[in-house]
Enzyme design. Structure first.
Site, PDB file in Angstrom:
ATOM      1  N   LYS A  61      43.253   6.359 -88.521  1.00  0.00           N
ATOM      2  CA  LYS A  61      42.044   5.530 -88.615  1.00  0.00           C
ATOM      3  C   LYS A  61      41.289   5.789 -89.920  1.00  0.00           C
ATOM      4  CE  LYS A  61      38.038   4.360 -85.709  1.00  0.00           C
ATOM      5  NZ  LYS A  61      37.421   4.687 -84.383  1.00  0.00           N
ATOM      6  N   CYS A  96      40.218   0.509 -83.576  1.00  0.00           N
ATOM      7  CA  CYS A  96      38.830   0.342 -83.163  1.00  0.00           C
ATOM      8  C   CYS A  96      37.889  -0.156 -84.260  1.00  0.00           C
ATOM      9  CB  CYS A  96      38.322   1.637 -82.543  1.00  0.00           C
ATOM     10  SG  CYS A  96      36.913   1.315 -81.498  1.00  0.00           S
ATOM     11  N   GLU A 155      43.232   3.104 -78.322  1.00  0.00           N
ATOM     12  CA  GLU A 155      42.858   4.258 -79.144  1.00  0.00           C
ATOM     13  C   GLU A 155      42.622   5.444 -78.204  1.00  0.00           C
ATOM     14  OE1 GLU A 155      38.753   3.871 -80.313  1.00  0.00           O
ATOM     15  OE2 GLU A 155      38.988   5.212 -82.047  1.00  0.00           O
TER      16      GLU A 155
END
Ligand code: ING
Length: 331
Positions: free
Chosen positions: A127, A196, A46
């Site tokens: 995300k 993440c 990320e």
């Protein structure tokens, strides 16, 4: 069997003052080292191009903008195109995380899947689970987590996708899913991307699992200790770090197992700015939940393995609903 050599490119400390070109050259060196192992797919972390800037309260709009790639096509960005060009030259697909600012001014924590064979991005994921807060901590000494301030949540959901030719090298026209054995596209792996914090929410994995996903790619930047993050202010730094590693592996292993899929995770780790620790723990995990290969350091490191995607097939015939899958309109 459907054998595929894969790798995670773990990236050690990147500082607020690190030079973008230097950092990109580190990623390219990791890519070349991974290509040496025979890997055909390399996962980068990320926000792989810069330090983990959401730890800072950045008031200056220009400084904040300097951490983003501007425009929808990251492969053309001056800060990144050398990496994608090198991936194409080496014939290695890459999944790379970065901060995206669109031409109409939206900001996302994004990753792209770049196909070396097709010489373009196949798909993009933004995300969905943004941790932290909008406002900085009151305590000026605290380590902030301002992803809710700097990014918007992705709106596209979790779209599994096939990667043409990744397993058997043949480019197929149709991306037909699991038709009869002779159907085109059958051998191509079904891939999903997470970023993440997403990995901590089983729904995200499950949506991919229901599409028959065989390989999950997840880059991350996870703070090793920051009392306000872990909620136990009297915890030692060692205990916080141990918890961070435990919970990272727990979610990667259990969700790989419950969705009968492989997963690769790649850390941005090490001591950013010589003071902010991020955990390593990049690894490759099988559909049985076991760790096949994992990083031994908290520095730049290539973790690689040859996986057999057929190992997840038993779970797919009953669960995977290919009609849910997104198809690349250009294939
Ligand atoms: N980082 C952390 C992660 O989910 C975090 C945030 C750390 C949440 C520890 C809870 C506990 O790994 C990012 N970038 O999401």
């Amino acid at each position: 069997s459907r054998l595929l050599k894969v790798a995670a490119a773990q990236v050690g400390a990147v500082h607020r003052w690190s030079d973008r070109a230097d950092t990109l050259n580190r990623l390219i060196r990791l890519l070349e080292e991974a290509a040496q192992t025979g890997a055909l797919l390399v996962l980068f972390p990320e926000l792989a191009l810069t330090t983990f800037f959401p730890r800072y309260f950045i008031a200056d709009e220009n400084e904040l903008a300097s951490f983003f790639e501007h425009g929808e096509d990251v492969t053309g960005s001056k800060n990144t195109k050398k990496l994608f060009q090198r991936a194409h030259e080496l014939g290695v697909d890459i999944c790379v995380g970065y901060a995206e600012r669109t031409t109409d001014g939206h900001s996302y924590n994004t990753c792209v899947y770049y196909s070396a064979r097709l010489q373009r991005v196949i798909t993009k994921y933004r995300k969905s689970h943004l941790p932290g807060t909008q406002e900085p901590c009151k305590d000026p000494g605290a380590i902030n987590q301002l992803e809710k301030r700097y990014f918007e949540e992705g709106q596209e959901g979790f779209r599994a996708f096939r990667v043409p030719g990744l397993v058997d090298g043949a480019l197929k026209k149709s991306l037909s899913i699991d038709g009869d054995a002779s159907s085109e596209g059958r051998g191509d792996p079904i891939v999903g991307m997470l970023i993440c914090n997403d990995r901590r929410w089983s729904e995200a994995w499950r949506v991919y699992g229901l599409q028959g996903t065989e390989l999950i790619l997840c880059g991350y930047n996870t703070t090793a200790w920051a009392p306000h993050l872990h909620g136990k202010h009297n915890q030692s730094k060692e205990q916080s770090k141990a918890d961070a590693y435990f919970h990272h592996k727990l979610v990667m292993q259990s969700n790989s197992y419950t969705n009968s899929c492989f997963s690769i995770c790649a850390a941005r780790c090490g001591l950013d700015d010589d003071e902010f620790p991020l955990i390593g723990g990049s690894c490759i995990i099988g559909p049985d939940g076991r760790i096949i290969a994992e990083a031994q350091t908290e520095d730049d490191e290539v973790v690689f393995a040859e996986i057999d995607l057929a190992a997840c097939r038993p779970g797919k015939q009953t669960v995977g609903d290919p009609s849910l899958m997104w198809r690349d309109p250009e294939c």
